[in-house]
Design a protein around this motif. Structure first.
Motif, PDB file in Angstrom:
ATOM      1  N   PHE A 167      34.584  48.117  44.014  1.00 46.08           N
ATOM      2  CA  PHE A 167      35.803  47.321  43.876  1.00 46.08           C
ATOM      3  C   PHE A 167      35.479  45.901  43.448  1.00 46.08           C
ATOM      4  N   GLN A 168      34.490  45.306  44.084  1.00 45.64           N
ATOM      5  CA  GLN A 168      34.171  43.910  43.800  1.00 45.64           C
ATOM      6  C   GLN A 168      33.793  43.692  42.339  1.00 45.64           C
ATOM      7  N   LYS A 169      33.080  44.636  41.750  1.00 47.60           N
ATOM      8  CA  LYS A 169      32.717  44.532  40.327  1.00 47.60           C
ATOM      9  C   LYS A 169      33.962  44.639  39.444  1.00 47.60           C
ATOM     10  N   GLU A 170      34.818  45.611  39.745  1.00 41.53           N
ATOM     11  CA  GLU A 170      36.060  45.777  38.973  1.00 41.53           C
ATOM     12  C   GLU A 170      36.962  44.547  39.115  1.00 41.53           C
ATOM     13  N   TYR A 171      37.063  44.068  40.352  1.00 43.43           N
ATOM     14  CA  TYR A 171      37.975  42.965  40.643  1.00 43.43           C
ATOM     15  C   TYR A 171      37.545  41.681  39.939  1.00 43.43           C
ATOM     16  N   GLU A 172      36.260  41.455  39.866  1.00 43.59           N
ATOM     17  CA  GLU A 172      35.755  40.258  39.189  1.00 43.59           C
ATOM     18  C   GLU A 172      36.177  40.250  37.723  1.00 43.59           C
ATOM     19  N   ILE A 173      36.085  41.414  37.086  1.00 46.19           N
ATOM     20  CA  ILE A 173      36.492  41.536  35.668  1.00 46.19           C
ATOM     21  C   ILE A 173      37.995  41.344  35.527  1.00 46.19           C
ATOM     22  N   PHE A 174      38.773  42.086  36.325  1.00 45.90           N
ATOM     23  CA  PHE A 174      40.228  42.053  36.224  1.00 45.90           C
ATOM     24  C   PHE A 174      40.759  40.660  36.533  1.00 45.90           C
ATOM     25  N   LYS A 175      40.227  40.023  37.557  1.00 46.14           N
ATOM     26  CA  LYS A 175      40.672  38.686  37.955  1.00 46.14           C
ATOM     27  C   LYS A 175      40.402  37.669  36.853  1.00 46.14           C
ATOM     28  N   THR A 176      39.245  37.765  36.213  1.00 45.95           N
ATOM     29  CA  THR A 176      38.917  36.862  35.106  1.00 45.95           C
ATOM     30  C   THR A 176      39.894  37.042  33.955  1.00 45.95           C
ATOM     31  N   TRP A 177      40.221  38.287  33.641  1.00 51.17           N
ATOM     32  CA  TRP A 177      41.185  38.565  32.564  1.00 51.17           C
ATOM     33  C   TRP A 177      42.534  37.926  32.868  1.00 51.17           C
ATOM     34  N   VAL A 178      43.005  38.104  34.092  1.00 53.09           N
ATOM     35  CA  VAL A 178      44.332  37.596  34.473  1.00 53.09           C
ATOM     36  C   VAL A 178      44.357  36.072  34.442  1.00 53.09           C
ATOM     37  N   LEU A 179      43.384  35.435  35.069  1.00 47.75           N
ATOM     38  CA  LEU A 179      43.397  33.978  35.183  1.00 47.75           C
ATOM     39  C   LEU A 179      43.122  33.290  33.847  1.00 47.75           C
ATOM     40  N   ASN A 180      42.462  33.991  32.928  1.00 46.09           N
ATOM     41  CA  ASN A 180      42.257  33.440  31.580  1.00 46.09           C
ATOM     42  C   ASN A 180      43.457  33.684  30.677  1.00 46.09           C
ATOM     43  N   GLY A 181      44.427  34.448  31.197  1.00 41.82           N
ATOM     44  CA  GLY A 181      45.617  34.749  30.403  1.00 41.82           C
ATOM     45  C   GLY A 181      45.344  35.705  29.269  1.00 41.82           C
ATOM     46  N   GLU A 182      44.323  36.542  29.418  1.00 40.19           N
ATOM     47  CA  GLU A 182      43.916  37.437  28.328  1.00 40.19           C
ATOM     48  C   GLU A 182      43.878  38.891  28.774  1.00 40.19           C
ATOM     49  N   ILE A 183      44.678  39.221  29.767  1.00 40.95           N
ATOM     50  CA  ILE A 183      44.615  40.571  30.313  1.00 40.95           C
ATOM     51  C   ILE A 183      44.990  41.639  29.286  1.00 40.95           C
ATOM     52  N   TYR A 184      46.040  41.388  28.505  1.00 42.16           N
ATOM     53  CA  TYR A 184      46.512  42.409  27.567  1.00 42.16           C
ATOM     54  C   TYR A 184      45.547  42.572  26.396  1.00 42.16           C
ATOM     55  N   GLU A 185      44.978  41.467  25.945  1.00 42.25           N
ATOM     56  CA  GLU A 185      44.015  41.531  24.857  1.00 42.25           C
ATOM     57  C   GLU A 185      42.761  42.300  25.291  1.00 42.25           C
ATOM     58  N   ASN A 186      42.299  42.052  26.522  1.00 40.38           N
ATOM     59  CA  ASN A 186      41.113  42.756  27.013  1.00 40.38           C
ATOM     60  C   ASN A 186      41.392  44.222  27.318  1.00 40.38           C
ATOM     61  N   MET A 187      42.591  44.497  27.774  1.00 41.21           N
ATOM     62  CA  MET A 187      42.951  45.892  28.046  1.00 41.21           C
ATOM     63  C   MET A 187      42.926  46.722  26.769  1.00 41.21           C
TER      64      MET A 187
END
Length: 504
Positions: free
Chosen positions: A314-334
């Motif tokens: 979880f911690q590995k996944e969460y680090e990636i997902f959290k970075t995407w969200v806080l950088n405002g780039e979640i949809y581009e990375n998805m």
């Protein structure tokens, strides 16, 4: 007519303790002219005999409530969908309310949907085929007073100041006054000329019935406010239900409104929720208590959550997902992990159509919108979903999805309600109140995860909104500006210039 009615709103009195215990409904309601005219003619011709004194206003209230409930976020398509009526309110107004509903069904004004399951669902109603053609030919509405419906159990609020939620949300609701205006004639002209909407050309007639109702509510100053702690706890007003295409026509004291949206708000508040559980942040305790019983959350959910949250996976996944969200780039990375395929120049997704009980393919031209739909499915779908995008996301983030599914174990809707309650507590009860206390002269309007003000105060709002969201969450938000006057409302550019050259 509206000015005469509005003059009554200028005197506001405090409600007594007795009155506060009564159900409150708004005094002004909008009812389509063709339906009101039809009902009035039938009453005059046949004079229906009911158990108690007949009140035509109750017919109008039922019709106006159906339209209002069809004008919701859940009904984005603005179709003639069946909606539930609040039996407690109806019974409070008239104990014989079923006689009124049955009469409207008999006269083919409304009909009852057939998917009612006693004990599991409520009766739902929508407009009958008999009146739909008339509605589409003439969508004009008439404003009527509901004062005659006041009873020992129901109080009819003469203005938004007398609504049940006004005092607690006064810092936002006090701006719903005569200075909030819509350029009605131009909005109507725009609506009548509109034939292209959301990437498709099709019959917009029933949408226009709803759109007309939305702009008339603002034009006649038929303001209202609701906030239900037992559901999403969001503040719902005449602006939250207004379609974005009409934002360019709204002004306050003649000034353009400028809004600031919290980017990726639902994923952002998911991050805040997870961080709060990991760090034992007590800020969310009261919010969780609204959604789940202490027994279920403390004895089952919290234990399961901590088991998953403590794993390395979880911690590995969460680090990636959290970075995407806080950088405002979640949809581009998805997009990079989902790898959507284009067919015939467009993307396609499967969408479940509840009214038909079938899954249909929906064309989406924008990959960002497609990825937004994946997140929407992730947050709002049931645990039994067969959605292929959901499965693809789960393959990449299995532990994150497990956390989300724990919140859905008792009821699927609980997770979305939880995020919406957190959003509301943050934006309505914390951020906007702090801003209003600091700048009480700043006009301030909320639309769920966004706040808007006039041009003069826009730079102040932008800075303070970021500052106070960070103070509430400990997370640095991404804020997007939205100029209401320049809103890109999905009409051919040439058509926009012809209609409103002064905007370009």
């Amino acid at each position: 007519m509206s000015k005469k009615l509005l003059s009554k709103n200028k005197t506001v009195r405090k409600l007594s303790r007795n009155e506060k215990q009564r159900i409150t409904i708004a005094n002004l309601a909008l009812i389509p002219f063709v339906i009101k005219d039809y009902i009035d003619a039938l009453i005059k011709a046949y004079n229906p005999t009911f158990t108690y004194e007949l009140k035509a206003e109750f017919f109008y209230y039922i019709i106006a409530t159906i339209i209002k409930r069809q004008n919701t976020y859940e009904n984005k398509a603005l179709k003639n969908i069946p909606v539930a009526l609040n039996a407690t309110i109806l019974r409070g107004i008239k104990s014989n309310y079923n006689e009124y509903i049955d009469w409207l069904i008999e006269q083919e004004v409304i009909f009852k949907a057939e998917n009612y399951v006693p004990g599991l669902s409520s009766n739902k109603y929508c407009f009958a085929d008999f009146v739909l053609p008339s509605l589409k030919l003439d969508s004009t509405s008439e404003i009527v007073e509901m004062k005659a419906l006041e009873s020992s159990k129901v109080i009819v609020a003469r203005s938004i100041q007398e609504s049940e939620v006004y005092e607690e949300n006064k810092h936002l609701l006090k701006w719903f006054n005569d200075d909030l205006e819509i350029d009605f004639e131009r909005a109507v002209t725009y609506m009548e000329d509109l034939s292209y909407y959301e990437g498709e050309i099709f019959d917009l007639t029933h949408k226009k019935v709803h759109w007309n109702h939305q702009i008339l509510a603002l034009h006649h100053k038929a303001f209202y406010a609701t906030r239900n702690e037992e559901s999403d706890f969001r503040l719902h007003t005449a602006l939250t239900n207004l379609k974005k295409i009409f934002k360019p026509f709204i002004t306050y004291k003649g000034q353009e409104l400028i809004g600031y949206d919290l980017k990726n708000s639902q994923p952002f508040f998911l991050i805040f929720l997870i961080d709060s559980i990991i760090n034992n942040n007590s800020r969310i305790d009261n919010i969780i208590d609204r959604i789940y019983t202490k027994r279920i959350y403390n004895s089952f959910m919290l234990q399961k959550l901590r088991e998953v949250l403590s794993t390395e996976g979880f911690q590995k996944e969460y680090e990636i997902f959290k970075t995407w969200v806080l950088n405002g780039e979640i949809y581009e990375n998805m997009e990079s992990i989902m790898n959507p395929k284009k067919r015939l120049g467009s993307y396609f997704t499967n969408k479940y159509i509840a009214s038909k009980k079938v899954t249909e393919k929906k064309k989406i031209d924008n990959v960002r919108a497609l990825m937004k739909g994946v997140i929407f499915t992730l947050f709002f779908s049931s645990l039994k979903t067969r959605n292929s995008d959901y499965k693809s996301f789960k393959k990449v983030f299995p532990n994150l999805v497990t956390v989300i599914e724990i919140f859905k174990r008792v009821a699927n809707a609980d997770f979305s309600k939880l995020l919406q309650n957190i959003e509301s507590d943050c934006i309505i009860d914390f951020v906007s109140k702090k801003i209003a206390n600091e700048y009480p002269e700043m006009p301030l309007f909320s639309i769920h995860d966004s706040l808007s003000t006039t041009e003069k105060y826009a730079p102040i709002l932008e800075d303070l909104m970021s500052e106070y969201i960070f103070e509430y969450t400990g997370l640095m938000p991404k804020i997007e500006e939205e100029r209401w006057r320049k809103y890109d409302y999905q009409v051919d550019y040439k058509k926009k210039v012809e209609l409103h050259p002064e905007w370009y």
